[in-house]
Design a protein around this motif. Sequence first.
Motif, PDB file in Angstrom:
ATOM      1  N   VAL A 291       0.839  -1.207   0.000  1.00 12.30           N
ATOM      2  CA  VAL A 291       0.000   0.000   0.000  1.00 12.30           C
ATOM      3  C   VAL A 291       0.873   1.255   0.000  1.00 12.30           C
ATOM      4  O   VAL A 291       0.601   2.225  -0.715  1.00 12.30           O
ATOM      5  CB  VAL A 291      -0.956   0.012   1.222  1.00 12.30           C
ATOM      6  CG1 VAL A 291      -1.642   1.373   1.354  1.00 12.30           C
ATOM      7  CG2 VAL A 291      -1.996  -1.091   1.099  1.00 12.30           C
ATOM      8  N   VAL A 292       1.942   1.229   0.807  1.00 10.37           N
ATOM      9  CA  VAL A 292       2.864   2.371   0.859  1.00 10.37           C
ATOM     10  C   VAL A 292       3.588   2.509  -0.478  1.00 10.37           C
ATOM     11  O   VAL A 292       3.747   3.619  -1.006  1.00 10.37           O
ATOM     12  CB  VAL A 292       3.869   2.207   2.014  1.00 10.37           C
ATOM     13  CG1 VAL A 292       4.841   3.387   2.048  1.00 10.37           C
ATOM     14  CG2 VAL A 292       3.138   2.076   3.347  1.00 10.37           C
ATOM     15  N   LEU A 293       4.010   1.388  -1.054  1.00  8.53           N
ATOM     16  CA  LEU A 293       4.712   1.419  -2.349  1.00  8.53           C
ATOM     17  C   LEU A 293       3.826   2.020  -3.435  1.00  8.53           C
ATOM     18  O   LEU A 293       4.300   2.807  -4.273  1.00  8.53           O
ATOM     19  CB  LEU A 293       5.146   0.009  -2.745  1.00  8.53           C
ATOM     20  CG  LEU A 293       6.331  -0.577  -1.962  1.00  8.53           C
ATOM     21  CD1 LEU A 293       6.535  -2.046  -2.332  1.00  8.53           C
ATOM     22  CD2 LEU A 293       7.597   0.217  -2.247  1.00  8.53           C
ATOM     23  N   ASN A 294       2.543   1.678  -3.426  1.00  7.50           N
ATOM     24  CA  ASN A 294       1.631   2.229  -4.438  1.00  7.50           C
ATOM     25  C   ASN A 294       1.495   3.735  -4.307  1.00  7.50           C
ATOM     26  O   ASN A 294       1.435   4.458  -5.309  1.00  7.50           O
ATOM     27  CB  ASN A 294       0.249   1.568  -4.312  1.00  7.50           C
ATOM     28  CG  ASN A 294       0.238   0.142  -4.825  1.00  7.50           C
ATOM     29  OD1 ASN A 294       1.073  -0.224  -5.655  1.00  7.50           O
ATOM     30  ND2 ASN A 294      -0.681  -0.671  -4.339  1.00  7.50           N
ATOM     31  N   ILE A 295       1.451   4.240  -3.049  1.00  4.30           N
ATOM     32  CA  ILE A 295       1.382   5.691  -2.827  1.00  4.30           C
ATOM     33  C   ILE A 295       2.635   6.354  -3.373  1.00  4.30           C
ATOM     34  O   ILE A 295       2.574   7.403  -4.033  1.00  4.30           O
ATOM     35  CB  ILE A 295       1.198   6.003  -1.326  1.00  4.30           C
ATOM     36  CG1 ILE A 295      -0.182   5.531  -0.847  1.00  4.30           C
ATOM     37  CG2 ILE A 295       1.376   7.499  -1.047  1.00  4.30           C
ATOM     38  CD1 ILE A 295      -0.376   5.605   0.653  1.00  4.30           C
ATOM     39  N   LEU A 296       3.795   5.734  -3.120  1.00  4.96           N
ATOM     40  CA  LEU A 296       5.065   6.300  -3.598  1.00  4.96           C
ATOM     41  C   LEU A 296       5.135   6.287  -5.128  1.00  4.96           C
ATOM     42  O   LEU A 296       5.592   7.250  -5.747  1.00  4.96           O
ATOM     43  CB  LEU A 296       6.239   5.524  -3.007  1.00  4.96           C
ATOM     44  CG  LEU A 296       6.462   5.669  -1.495  1.00  4.96           C
ATOM     45  CD1 LEU A 296       7.615   4.795  -1.025  1.00  4.96           C
ATOM     46  CD2 LEU A 296       6.729   7.121  -1.116  1.00  4.96           C
ATOM     47  N   LYS A 297       4.690   5.183  -5.732  1.00  2.66           N
ATOM     48  CA  LYS A 297       4.734   5.083  -7.196  1.00  2.66           C
ATOM     49  C   LYS A 297       3.920   6.198  -7.844  1.00  2.66           C
ATOM     50  O   LYS A 297       4.303   6.748  -8.885  1.00  2.66           O
ATOM     51  CB  LYS A 297       4.193   3.724  -7.639  1.00  2.66           C
ATOM     52  CG  LYS A 297       5.162   2.566  -7.399  1.00  2.66           C
ATOM     53  CD  LYS A 297       4.526   1.234  -7.791  1.00  2.66           C
ATOM     54  CE  LYS A 297       5.460   0.074  -7.456  1.00  2.66           C
ATOM     55  NZ  LYS A 297       4.824  -1.254  -7.759  1.00  2.66           N
ATOM     56  N   GLU A 298       2.787   6.525  -7.219  1.00  2.00           N
ATOM     57  CA  GLU A 298       1.926   7.577  -7.769  1.00  2.00           C
ATOM     58  C   GLU A 298       2.515   8.966  -7.567  1.00  2.00           C
ATOM     59  O   GLU A 298       2.026   9.936  -8.149  1.00  2.00           O
ATOM     60  CB  GLU A 298       0.542   7.505  -7.111  1.00  2.00           C
ATOM     61  CG  GLU A 298      -0.238   6.241  -7.488  1.00  2.00           C
ATOM     62  CD  GLU A 298      -1.528   6.102  -6.706  1.00  2.00           C
ATOM     63  OE1 GLU A 298      -1.822   7.010  -5.886  1.00  2.00           O
ATOM     64  OE2 GLU A 298      -2.252   5.105  -6.914  1.00  2.00           O
TER      65      GLU A 298
END
Length: 409
Positions: A291-298
């Motif tokens: 979930v944190v990785l997805n926020i960072l990717k965006e």
Amino acid sequence: MNFTFYLPETQKVSGPIYLRVLDESFRLDFVFLTGIMMAPQEWDAEKERPKNIYLKKNKNISAVLDRIKVELAEYIRQRKTGKKAVTKTGISKKLSEIITAKALQQPENSFLSLTLSYITVRKEMICHSTYKRYLVFFRLLQRFEGFLHRRLILTNINAEFVRDFFIFGKKEEYSENTLHRTIHFVKTILNFAEKKGMVTHVRELEVRREKKPARIIILTESEIAKIKQTEVPEEYVTAKDWLLISCYTGQRISDFMVFNKSQLSETGSRMYITFIQQKTRKEIILPLHPVVLNILKENDYCFPDPIDHDIYNRRIRKIARLAGINEQINARKRTGHRSEDTFVKKWEVISSHIGRRSFASNFYGKIPTPLLMQATGHSTEKMFLNYINHNSHERLATLGNYFEQLYAG
């Protein structure tokens, strides 16, 4: 000896606080104008001080009123001991000195002087939040001196002190937790004094405390999923991202709100964040949840912009309300400048620490406890377990499913 602060009943606009000094044994009954201005609507006639002592202006006025009671009582007793006359003129002069003093001076033999020494020594070794908490304890003890009409001295910090302190605390409607934490702080100061070779009564300060089940408020995994799926106004997106990051990293706001791209590293196919916890000074190396990785990717692998603590708390409550986090729970909610037990909707009592508690509770039993403690930075399992909501509905439902499967087998 009795000191009464009051505003005349006929006073309708801001005016000076009056002081009446009454002591039959010394044959004193004098009235003085203090020169301290106060609006009638802000004055608490019953407690003889400003209504809200947590406003900066009123906090200063309340501190001066407490100082007047302590120092005038000390002055009168000293005059009496020295067999000197106690006159209205003498008290008026002393009163003026107290009010106009620019800085609070603590006599070297006073307990509060020792407390200030301890806080000064520890200041560079503790985090800012701990330093602020020490100052809260210090100001509470100042108010207690005003209640007693005398200074606290080391030799008088004993079992009688504890009794009087709890009488004061209950009159002022402080929570049991606040009173016990203050006594614990006082014991810390006494231990500090003993290391300096002073004699104390620290062993008399044992206070039996009725243990009450802690209310741990968390966001369950299903509630976090609801928040993740909820559309929020554009100005709330950053707060929503931080809330999700906190729920999947388990860190305090003092740590996660300053996460930045330079702390990221990659080993193999996994991305990690490395940082020093502000409170514990421990180095934490934490693999990032998807979930944190997805926020960072965006966000081009950048963390959201930092948000002021108070603004963040207000916004995550609004986000939780939009997400329908409406479960009725029993919680402590601040009313004015005191907290009280009441039934509220969960979104009303959400604050920045809920992410840390949710992380610990939601992963407890699924990930080995030592690994979770390594992530949160807790030194002992006992401290870590204070963060766990053992009554989580989802965990109880899972247990129930296991019972049903075993029975069916």
